[in-house]
Motif scaffolding. Structure first.
Motif, mmCIF file in Angstrom:
data_model
loop_
_atom_site.group_PDB
_atom_site.id
_atom_site.type_symbol
_atom_site.label_atom_id
_atom_site.label_comp_id
_atom_site.label_asym_id
_atom_site.label_seq_id
_atom_site.Cartn_x
_atom_site.Cartn_y
_atom_site.Cartn_z
ATOM 1 N N LEU A 218 12.352 51.029 23.322
ATOM 2 C CA LEU A 218 12.767 49.841 24.064
ATOM 3 C C LEU A 218 11.956 48.680 23.520
ATOM 4 O O LEU A 218 10.726 48.674 23.611
ATOM 5 C CB LEU A 218 12.536 50.020 25.561
ATOM 6 N N CYS A 219 12.649 47.690 22.960
ATOM 7 C CA CYS A 219 11.982 46.653 22.178
ATOM 8 C C CYS A 219 12.332 45.275 22.726
ATOM 9 O O CYS A 219 13.492 44.851 22.652
ATOM 10 C CB CYS A 219 12.414 46.773 20.713
ATOM 11 N N PRO A 220 11.376 44.538 23.304
ATOM 12 C CA PRO A 220 11.659 43.178 23.772
ATOM 13 C C PRO A 220 11.782 42.219 22.594
ATOM 14 O O PRO A 220 11.005 42.301 21.633
ATOM 15 C CB PRO A 220 10.451 42.842 24.640
ATOM 16 N N ILE A 221 12.765 41.312 22.664
ATOM 17 C CA ILE A 221 12.955 40.351 21.580
ATOM 18 C C ILE A 221 12.816 38.908 22.054
ATOM 19 O O ILE A 221 12.647 38.008 21.228
ATOM 20 C CB ILE A 221 14.321 40.548 20.883
ATOM 21 N N ASP A 222 12.920 38.673 23.352
ATOM 22 C CA ASP A 222 12.673 37.351 23.931
ATOM 23 C C ASP A 222 12.501 37.543 25.433
ATOM 24 O O ASP A 222 12.669 38.656 25.937
ATOM 25 C CB ASP A 222 13.799 36.358 23.592
ATOM 26 N N PRO A 223 12.136 36.475 26.187
ATOM 27 C CA PRO A 223 11.896 36.652 27.626
ATOM 28 C C PRO A 223 13.096 37.160 28.410
ATOM 29 O O PRO A 223 12.929 37.648 29.529
ATOM 30 C CB PRO A 223 11.499 35.241 28.087
ATOM 31 N N GLN A 224 14.284 37.062 27.844
ATOM 32 C CA GLN A 224 15.481 37.472 28.573
ATOM 33 C C GLN A 224 16.100 38.781 28.079
ATOM 34 O O GLN A 224 17.028 39.287 28.688
ATOM 35 C CB GLN A 224 16.575 36.381 28.502
ATOM 36 N N THR A 225 15.589 39.326 26.966
ATOM 37 C CA THR A 225 16.328 40.406 26.318
ATOM 38 C C THR A 225 15.400 41.483 25.771
ATOM 39 O O THR A 225 14.360 41.178 25.179
ATOM 40 C CB THR A 225 17.182 39.867 25.145
ATOM 41 N N ALA A 226 15.796 42.733 25.967
ATOM 42 C CA ALA A 226 15.159 43.874 25.306
ATOM 43 C C ALA A 226 16.266 44.793 24.804
ATOM 44 O O ALA A 226 17.348 44.870 25.398
ATOM 45 C CB ALA A 226 14.238 44.630 26.259
ATOM 46 N N ILE A 227 16.003 45.490 23.701
ATOM 47 C CA ILE A 227 17.002 46.343 23.069
ATOM 48 C C ILE A 227 16.550 47.798 23.168
ATOM 49 O O ILE A 227 15.434 48.143 22.775
ATOM 50 C CB ILE A 227 17.220 45.959 21.590
ATOM 51 N N LEU A 228 17.438 48.658 23.693
ATOM 52 C CA LEU A 228 17.191 50.088 23.816
ATOM 53 C C LEU A 228 17.918 50.813 22.693
ATOM 54 O O LEU A 228 19.116 50.575 22.465
ATOM 55 C CB LEU A 228 17.680 50.588 25.174
ATOM 56 N N ILE A 229 17.214 51.709 21.993
ATOM 57 C CA ILE A 229 17.794 52.416 20.850
ATOM 58 C C ILE A 229 17.465 53.896 20.947
ATOM 59 O O ILE A 229 16.307 54.278 21.097
ATOM 60 C CB ILE A 229 17.280 51.857 19.521
ATOM 61 N N GLY A 230 18.496 54.745 20.858
ATOM 62 C CA GLY A 230 18.329 56.179 20.689
ATOM 63 C C GLY A 230 17.918 56.912 21.943
ATOM 64 O O GLY A 230 18.000 56.414 23.063
ATOM 65 N N GLY A 231 17.477 58.169 21.750
ATOM 66 C CA GLY A 231 17.031 59.011 22.838
ATOM 67 C C GLY A 231 17.840 60.290 22.956
ATOM 68 O O GLY A 231 18.926 60.426 22.392
ATOM 69 N N ARG B 200 13.447 39.973 13.670
ATOM 70 C CA ARG B 200 14.130 41.196 13.264
ATOM 71 C C ARG B 200 13.463 42.413 13.904
ATOM 72 O O ARG B 200 12.257 42.419 14.132
ATOM 73 C CB ARG B 200 14.121 41.351 11.743
ATOM 74 N N ILE B 201 14.276 43.422 14.192
ATOM 75 C CA ILE B 201 13.788 44.710 14.689
ATOM 76 C C ILE B 201 13.792 45.699 13.533
ATOM 77 O O ILE B 201 14.809 45.849 12.845
ATOM 78 C CB ILE B 201 14.651 45.243 15.842
ATOM 79 N N PHE B 202 12.664 46.395 13.339
ATOM 80 C CA PHE B 202 12.548 47.403 12.295
ATOM 81 C C PHE B 202 12.546 48.787 12.944
ATOM 82 O O PHE B 202 11.650 49.104 13.732
ATOM 83 C CB PHE B 202 11.261 47.203 11.494
ATOM 84 N N VAL B 203 13.546 49.587 12.635
ATOM 85 C CA VAL B 203 13.636 50.950 13.145
ATOM 86 C C VAL B 203 13.235 51.900 12.024
ATOM 87 O O VAL B 203 13.810 51.868 10.932
ATOM 88 C CB VAL B 203 15.061 51.280 13.623
ATOM 89 N N LEU C 285 17.598 45.231 12.272
ATOM 90 C CA LEU C 285 18.567 44.488 13.075
ATOM 91 C C LEU C 285 18.110 43.046 13.139
ATOM 92 O O LEU C 285 17.064 42.737 13.720
ATOM 93 C CB LEU C 285 18.684 45.076 14.479
ATOM 94 N N ASP C 286 18.893 42.159 12.540
ATOM 95 C CA ASP C 286 18.635 40.725 12.620
ATOM 96 C C ASP C 286 19.173 40.233 13.954
ATOM 97 O O ASP C 286 20.388 40.241 14.182
ATOM 98 C CB ASP C 286 19.312 40.003 11.458
ATOM 99 N N THR C 287 18.291 39.822 14.854
ATOM 100 C CA THR C 287 18.717 39.441 16.200
ATOM 101 C C THR C 287 19.317 38.040 16.269
ATOM 102 O O THR C 287 19.779 37.632 17.336
ATOM 103 C CB THR C 287 17.542 39.538 17.182
ATOM 104 N N GLN C 288 19.304 37.320 15.151
ATOM 105 C CA GLN C 288 19.966 36.017 15.117
ATOM 106 C C GLN C 288 21.410 36.135 14.649
ATOM 107 O O GLN C 288 22.313 35.559 15.241
ATOM 108 C CB GLN C 288 19.184 35.059 14.216
ATOM 109 N N SER C 289 21.633 36.906 13.583
ATOM 110 C CA SER C 289 22.993 37.104 13.088
ATOM 111 C C SER C 289 23.644 38.341 13.696
ATOM 112 O O SER C 289 24.842 38.536 13.569
ATOM 113 C CB SER C 289 22.976 37.265 11.567
#
Length: 530
Positions: A212-225, A275-278, A294-298
């Motif tokens: 679970l990776c926060p990218i800004d005060p409003q958003t976090a990205i959950l990956i896998g599991g 960017r998020i690096f997995v 994952l480029d969180t802008q594009s």
């Protein structure tokens, strides 16, 4: 006209077989011939409002061998026999659609192929006009999902550590469901019919081993599991919107090739490049050393073709410092594909040069381990806990990133008991928190803070952190919709600073329960328990 379809190729000399077409909701299973060396699944035509097509390879006992997903941006999947965990007689491929409307159909060749054995040439052409051709191989378009036997994993007798979240004796085949959460898809495993739509998930299914990776005060990205019945989550990617604490399925939001399903990976956000690096992780008996960005802008995924060498790793730690990724420890497959041992090495990835390298480090290096935590505090990485079967650790090491020197940290106070797969996150410039974990026998529910100025452990007790869990995610976010007020000289004033909020998601209790709840409390509230 909607010409959407999903097809499979089971042999180099076989024509593609149509599994799904544009006529309503569908789930189709097809037997994979034992002679097949490769399975290719692909879509053709316009996706429209369809979200994705879930695909599973299962063995004769309906235990998943591997899973995948077709999306509008990833329209082809390939499985090769020599790469998968098991590929024998009785393997089934099951595909099901999310979104849109499909109906179950018997697979049919895209073009006329050779007549299969058992088919006669005396079929009534008028009677069969407008119908799909009869599938030449075994097809089940709708079936009741029976309880799945637990797959026995080789090497589990090497100590209690590797039995995390396996079913206990007498529970084989029992359904494992998230606790203290709204009902999830699959709870109770009811029979499915092609006429009953599957309700879309409103929040992630219960799982552990995710990121679970926060990218800004409003958003976090959950990956896998991985969730109930040791199956990889069919909903592997979500976006958490903290304005209203809502979840949004995110796998189809980004273009490009998404990472393959996995657990024990890391997802690290770089605030400078946004960017998020997995990196790394495992899936069944596959171990990964790939890097996905994952480029969180594009909102585009890309795969890195990196120079240098890094071994396949899972349950490692990954820290971002000055634009580089510092990967420490982890389980690696030795010999392949059986995991046998942990790493004590440090690898650094430079995203600007797309290169892996190993730095020269000195000092007292920690023993090999995985499932540990690593936290960057004032130019230093603090490493705590972890395990290397059958040992579980509660020691603390520090890596000075200026000197590249390890040292053992002599701590004060009562430290946490030995554990791995715990949660750890920075609370302030000099304090981080450790919560939960697994000690080789049971999941834990205790919470500790560590002050790097005084090297002191302090135990905290909070009712919202009372559920035993391991393999969970723990992050802090400065939520934009919160305001901090404080008293100064007896007067209450508003501050421009935003208080941090602690968020805990998922994990499991080693008793067969996998969580999908999201716990939130302010850092101030947590520290007030001291």
């Amino acid at each position: 006209m909607d010409d959407f379809g999903v097809y499979v190729v089971l042999g180099v000399n076989d024509a593609p077989l149509k599994l799904l077409c544009a006529n309503g909701l569908a789930q189709v299973s097809v037997a994979v011939p034992p002679s097949s060396q490769q399975v290719v699944l692909f879509s053709r035509g316009r996706w429209g409002d369809r979200i994705c097509v879930n695909a599973e390879l299962n063995d004769a006992d309906r235990v998943p061998i591997t899973i995948g997903k077709l999306t509008p941006y990833n329209r082809c999947l390939t499985w090769e026999q020599w790469e998968e965990e098991s590929w024998t007689e009785g393997v089934m491929l099951t595909v099901s659609l999310e979104g849109g409307h499909l109906s179950a159909v018997a697979p049919s060749p895209v073009r006329e192929g050779k007549r299969k054995r058992g088919q006669t040439g005396e079929d009534n052409e008028e009677e069969n006009r407008g119908k799909e051709n009869t599938c030449p191989i075994d097809v089940v378009s709708s079936f009741s999902e029976k309880s799945t036997p637990l797959r026995k994993v080789r090497g589990q007798s090497r100590g209690g550590q590797t039995r995390l979240f396996l079913q206990s004796e007498g529970q084989e085949g029992a359904a494992l469901t998230p606790q203290n959460t709204p009902p999830q898809r699959g709870k109770g495993r009811p029979a499915k019919t092609p006429t009953t739509p599957t309700a879309p998930l409103v929040n992630p299914s219960g799982r552990w081993g995710q990121s679970l990776c926060p990218i800004d005060p409003q958003t976090a990205i959950l990956i896998g599991g991985q969730g109930s019945r040791m199956q990889f989550c069919k909903d592997p990617m979500w976006k958490l919107c903290t304005e209203d604490m809502s979840w949004v399925p995110a796998e189809t939001l980004a273009e490009g090739p998404t990472p393959e399903a996995r657990i024990g990976h890391t997802a690290t956000y770089d605030p400078d490049s946004k960017r998020i690096f997995v990196f790394g992780g495992s899936k069944n008996k596959k171990w990964f050393n790939d890097v996905h960005i994952l480029d969180t802008q594009s909102w585009k995924w890309s795969t890195v073709e990196a120079q240098g060498k890094v071994p396949p790793l899972a349950y490692h730690s990954c820290s971002m410092f000055r634009g580089e990724l510092f990967v420490l420890g982890g389980v690696f497959p030795r010999p392949h594909p059986e995991p046998d041992g942990c790493s004590d090495s440090l690898y650094i990835f430079d995203p600007h040069l797309s290169i892996w390298y190993q730095p020269i480090v000195t000092g007292d290096k920690p023993a090999p381990r995985s499932g540990h935590s690593a936290c960057v505090v004032q130019g230093k990485i603090y490493v705590f806990g972890g395990w290397d079967t059958p040992l579980c650790f509660n020691d603390m090491y520090m890596l000075d990133l200026g000197l590249m020197e390890f040292s053992s940290v002599q701590t004060n106070g009562s430290p946490p008991s030995p554990r791995s797969w715990h949660g750890c996150v920075l609370l302030s410039d000099s304090t981080f928190v450790v919560h939960g974990g697994y000690n080789g026998n049971q999941a834990l529910n205790d919470t500790f803070t560590f002050n790097t100025d005084t090297n002191t452990w302090t135990e905290l007790v909070h009712p919202q952190l009372s559920v035993p869990r391991a393999g969970h995610s723990i992050i802090t976010m400065a939520l934009a919709n919160q305001n901090l007020s404080f008293k100064d000289d007896g007067k209450e004033r508003n501050s421009d600073r935003t208080p941090k909020t602690l968020l805990v998601f998922g994990g499991g209790d080693n008793e067969g329960n996998f969580y999908s709840d999201l716990t939130t409390l302010t850092v101030t509230e947590l520290l007030d328990q001291n």
